[in-house]
Design a protein around this motif. Structure first.
Motif, mmCIF file in Angstrom:
data_model
loop_
_atom_site.group_PDB
_atom_site.id
_atom_site.type_symbol
_atom_site.label_atom_id
_atom_site.label_comp_id
_atom_site.label_asym_id
_atom_site.label_seq_id
_atom_site.Cartn_x
_atom_site.Cartn_y
_atom_site.Cartn_z
ATOM 1 N N GLY A 12 -15.123 50.158 -22.960
ATOM 2 C CA GLY A 12 -16.301 51.331 -22.471
ATOM 3 C C GLY A 12 -16.289 51.874 -21.021
ATOM 4 N N ARG A 13 -16.196 51.028 -20.316
ATOM 5 C CA ARG A 13 -16.289 51.510 -18.619
ATOM 6 C C ARG A 13 -15.289 52.226 -18.117
ATOM 7 N NH1 ARG A 13 -20.123 53.291 -15.336
ATOM 8 N NH2 ARG A 13 -19.837 53.010 -13.504
ATOM 9 N N SER A 14 -14.045 52.047 -18.748
ATOM 10 C CA SER A 14 -12.778 52.815 -18.102
ATOM 11 C C SER A 14 -12.687 53.961 -18.243
ATOM 12 C CB SER A 14 -11.666 51.828 -18.750
ATOM 13 O OG SER A 14 -11.454 52.367 -20.019
ATOM 14 N N GLU A 15 -13.526 54.533 -19.340
ATOM 15 C CA GLU A 15 -13.169 55.901 -19.664
ATOM 16 C C GLU A 15 -13.601 56.951 -18.381
ATOM 17 O OE1 GLU A 15 -14.616 57.599 -23.546
ATOM 18 O OE2 GLU A 15 -14.484 59.752 -22.443
ATOM 19 N N MET A 16 -14.539 56.340 -17.816
ATOM 20 C CA MET A 16 -15.186 57.237 -16.416
ATOM 21 C C MET A 16 -14.225 57.420 -15.558
ATOM 22 S SD MET A 16 -18.162 56.014 -14.082
ATOM 23 C CE MET A 16 -17.357 55.123 -12.770
ATOM 24 N N TYR A 17 -13.230 56.444 -15.133
ATOM 25 C CA TYR A 17 -12.189 56.404 -14.412
ATOM 26 C C TYR A 17 -11.049 57.197 -14.935
ATOM 27 C CZ TYR A 17 -14.540 52.610 -12.379
ATOM 28 O OH TYR A 17 -15.611 51.929 -11.591
ATOM 29 N N THR A 18 -10.690 57.288 -16.223
ATOM 30 C CA THR A 18 -9.593 57.978 -16.830
ATOM 31 C C THR A 18 -9.998 59.619 -16.607
ATOM 32 O OG1 THR A 18 -9.104 56.341 -18.547
ATOM 33 C CG2 THR A 18 -8.383 58.475 -18.923
ATOM 34 N N LYS A 74 5.170 51.709 -10.445
ATOM 35 C CA LYS A 74 4.783 51.971 -8.835
ATOM 36 C C LYS A 74 3.591 52.487 -8.432
ATOM 37 C CE LYS A 74 9.727 51.505 -7.702
ATOM 38 N NZ LYS A 74 10.117 50.832 -9.086
ATOM 39 N N PRO A 75 2.830 51.899 -8.867
ATOM 40 C CA PRO A 75 1.297 52.503 -8.679
ATOM 41 C C PRO A 75 0.774 52.310 -7.205
ATOM 42 C CG PRO A 75 0.981 50.542 -9.830
ATOM 43 C CD PRO A 75 2.293 50.792 -9.832
ATOM 44 N N ASP A 76 0.095 53.190 -6.791
ATOM 45 C CA ASP A 76 -0.621 52.606 -5.324
ATOM 46 C C ASP A 76 -1.866 51.985 -5.603
ATOM 47 O OD1 ASP A 76 1.072 54.689 -3.750
ATOM 48 O OD2 ASP A 76 0.091 56.161 -5.235
ATOM 49 N N VAL A 77 -2.538 51.959 -6.729
ATOM 50 C CA VAL A 77 -3.910 51.479 -6.903
ATOM 51 C C VAL A 77 -3.765 51.134 -8.347
ATOM 52 C CG1 VAL A 77 -6.182 51.592 -6.691
ATOM 53 C CG2 VAL A 77 -4.680 53.187 -5.331
ATOM 54 N N VAL A 78 -4.636 49.871 -8.632
ATOM 55 C CA VAL A 78 -4.922 49.375 -9.679
ATOM 56 C C VAL A 78 -6.331 49.262 -10.016
ATOM 57 C CG1 VAL A 78 -4.554 47.101 -11.245
ATOM 58 C CG2 VAL A 78 -2.774 47.633 -9.751
ATOM 59 N N ILE A 79 -6.724 49.780 -11.069
ATOM 60 C CA ILE A 79 -8.115 49.832 -11.479
ATOM 61 C C ILE A 79 -8.539 48.826 -12.538
ATOM 62 C CG2 ILE A 79 -9.922 51.400 -12.420
ATOM 63 C CD1 ILE A 79 -8.270 53.925 -11.390
ATOM 64 N N VAL A 80 -9.252 47.862 -12.021
ATOM 65 C CA VAL A 80 -9.503 46.681 -12.985
ATOM 66 C C VAL A 80 -10.853 46.829 -13.579
ATOM 67 C CG1 VAL A 80 -9.825 44.288 -13.070
ATOM 68 C CG2 VAL A 80 -8.243 45.058 -11.523
ATOM 69 N N THR A 81 -10.866 46.971 -15.034
ATOM 70 C CA THR A 81 -11.968 47.024 -15.800
ATOM 71 C C THR A 81 -11.937 46.350 -17.106
ATOM 72 O OG1 THR A 81 -11.050 49.353 -16.626
ATOM 73 C CG2 THR A 81 -12.998 49.412 -15.163
ATOM 74 N N THR A 82 -11.396 45.062 -16.976
ATOM 75 C CA THR A 82 -11.282 44.191 -18.198
ATOM 76 C C THR A 82 -12.693 43.437 -17.927
ATOM 77 O OG1 THR A 82 -10.495 42.506 -16.758
ATOM 78 C CG2 THR A 82 -8.779 43.814 -17.670
ATOM 79 N N ARG A 83 -12.549 42.368 -19.164
ATOM 80 C CA ARG A 83 -13.679 41.434 -18.903
ATOM 81 C C ARG A 83 -14.016 40.748 -17.712
ATOM 82 N NH1 ARG A 83 -13.342 37.840 -24.662
ATOM 83 N NH2 ARG A 83 -13.353 39.658 -25.918
ATOM 84 N N ASP A 84 -15.151 40.471 -17.210
ATOM 85 C CA ASP A 84 -15.140 40.017 -15.761
ATOM 86 C C ASP A 84 -14.329 38.841 -15.405
ATOM 87 O OD1 ASP A 84 -17.221 41.549 -16.010
ATOM 88 O OD2 ASP A 84 -18.974 40.374 -16.068
ATOM 89 N N CYS A 85 -14.163 37.856 -16.612
ATOM 90 C CA CYS A 85 -13.498 36.395 -16.307
ATOM 91 C C CYS A 85 -11.909 36.684 -15.992
ATOM 92 C CB CYS A 85 -13.516 35.674 -17.356
ATOM 93 S SG CYS A 85 -13.112 36.253 -18.945
#
Ligand SMILES: NC(=O)c1ccc[n+]([C@@H]2O[C@H](COP(=O)([O-])OP(=O)(O)OC[C@H]3O[C@@H](n4cnc5c(N)ncnc54)[C@H](O)[C@@H]3O)[C@@H](O)[C@H]2O)c1
Length: 449
Positions: A12-18, A74-85
């Motif tokens: 759910g949250r990740s779409e904002m970043y896409t 070879k990304p510059d940045v990893v966006i993390v939006t998995t479950r908190d744990c």
């Protein structure tokens, strides 16, 4: 040159970043990989990318192929939006492989994981940003501005109560959040926002925490389901015979409008169950949950301020009331938020017209209302300014220092981690006993008189 991003966790949250990468900041950014343990949700995201954003499908990697994705893309940045744990796992590995990280809150869920993130950031020199959208919400920034300018002098104490209603609040008791091993409980998962606001509003760090909490409303064994006439309910809504009479019934099969076809509850969760067996509609009165719904705590800060804080997750309205008591007066700020649940297509945590107030009570002078800055969009209007700060190649100079790094991310969760420990042991917990080698938290200076 465009910055290359990959996304880990495409719920759910990740779409904002896409959307930010593909639609709002396409000149500065490029999406080069998706990683998730659920193949169905990655395919859905690619349909969104092609259908809505007119982009090309992005390579997909399972959770066991994270390293392979980093080497190949070879990304510059990893966006993390998995479950908190699972945040720590990806934050740490991304830094070890030389990437900067943008992570959703909470940075992680306990002190051991927090320590490993702190140590890896120190060792690798990579940058971790924790996306505290609440700091960017215009009225909350306005409160920071007033406190920074010393309108009530030095803040000596804070009264803060946050209310989660029977819609959004109840939803935490349906999803993975309901188990502490996934979310750290609401003291970490949700209250990280609130504790971060206080740290940032006051330019202060927590020193000691004492907490009490319990689950009194949701869950089995407290008689609530029976009182509400829901005896004999199933463990999930989809197959429950109480559907018609249950105010907490969630219909995962609900027809969605065209706009929502790539991200509605059905497409994102029901249709993807066969890949991971995750049910998004567990009964809020079910058995397998261990998070609290009623929490109270006292916090002492390094500035000498105290806070009394409460979080209740079963209230009729959602929002908060906060009051700052200072050497020159008192500042009150109230906010009522809109009704939604995550992933239902409505704007998340939007403020409602006339629902936000700021009132100043100077000592020995009449009180006055302060005109509140207008906030539009998700999370009190904080989502868009946050994204602009992250993705724009020319972010504005920010006098409020809203960007949060590892130290800010750690400090925001440690109040909740300490609260969890205090609820377990019945004793106050010192923050310094939880982690070592914490970098200095960057904070604005505060005018006190
Ligand atoms: N800042 C905010 O206001 C805000 C709002 C909502 C959510 N969030 C945060 O965003 C994150 C995601 O929340 P959500 O609501 O999108 O949840 P979600 O359940 O919709 O999505 C989580 C995604 O992570 C994937 N996942 C689970 N385990 C994984 C693993 N081991 N490896 C890779 N992927 C895995 C799931 O398949 C799913 O696609 C959470 O950390 C949450 O706290 C923040």
């Amino acid at each position: 040159m465009k910055k290359r991003y990959v996304q880990v966790g495409v719920g759910g949250r990740s779409e904002m970043y896409t959307k930010a990468i593909l639609q709002t900041f396409p000149k500065e950014s490029e999406l080069v990989g998706l990683c998730d343990n659920n193949r169905g949700r990655m395919e859905l995201r690619n349909r969104l990318i092609v259908g809505k954003y007119k982009g090309r499908p992005v390579p997909m990697y399972s959770d066991t192929e994270f390293d392979r994705m980093i080497h190949a893309q070879k990304p510059d940045v990893v966006i993390v939006t998995t479950r908190d744990c699972f945040h720590d796992r990806y934050i740490i590995r991304a830094m070890e492989l030389g990437c900067d990280v943008i992570t959703e809150k909470p940075m992680t869920t306990d002190e051991k994981k927090c320590q490993r993130i702190i140590d890896t950031a120190r060792r690798t020199g990579c940058r971790v940003r924790v996306t505290f959208n609440y700091r960017y919400s215009p009225p909350r920034t306005q409160v920071k501005d007033l406190l920074m300018r010393g309108v009530i002098g030095k803040v000596l104490s804070v009264d803060f109560s946050w209310l989660l209603n029977t819609s959004h609040g109840a939803d935490y008791f349906r999803r993975w959040h309901r188990e502490k091993k996934n979310s750290g409980g609401l003291m970490v998962h949700k209250a990280t926002h609130h504790f971060d606001l206080v740290n940032w509003w006051l330019s202060a760090s927590p020193v000691e925490v004492f907490a009490m909490g319990a689950r009194r409303f949701y869950g089995a064994g407290n008689g609530m389901a029976e009182k509400l006439g829901l005896k004999g309910h199933a463990e999930r809504c989809l197959i429950c015979r109480c559907q018609k009479r249950c105010k907490f019934y969630l219909d995962l099969k609900k027809k969605v409008c065209l706009e929502n076809m790539y991200s509605g509850l059905k497409a994102m969760y029901l249709d993807c169950e066969r890949y991971d067996g995750y049910f998004r509609d567990r009964c809020v009165f079910g058995k397998t949950m261990d998070i609290e719904d009623t929490m109270n705590l006292v916090v002492r800060y390094n500035t000498g301020a105290f806070m009394s804080y409460s979080l209740n997750a079963f209230t009729p309205w959602e929002g908060y009331q906060v009051a700052f008591n200072g050497t020159r007066g008192r500042l009150e700020h109230d906010c009522v938020e809109s009704v939604y649940i995550s992933g239902d297509g409505r704007v998340q945590g939007e403020t409602i017209p006339n629902g936000t107030k700021i009132r100043l009570y100077p000592h020995f002078k009449p009180a006055r209302n302060i005109a509140v800055a207008v906030a539009k969009g998700g999370h009190g209007g904080g989502d868009y300014p946050l994204l602009a700060d992250i993705f724009s190649s020319h972010p504005h100079r920010d006098p409020y220092m809203r960007t949060a790094d590892v130290a800010g991310g750690a400090m925001s969760i440690l109040t909740g981690v300490a609260a969890n420990k205090s609820m377990r042991t019945g004793r106050p917990v010192r923050i310094a006993s939880l982690v070592k080698r914490l970098p200095t938290v960057k904070m604005t200076s505060m005018k006190e008189w």
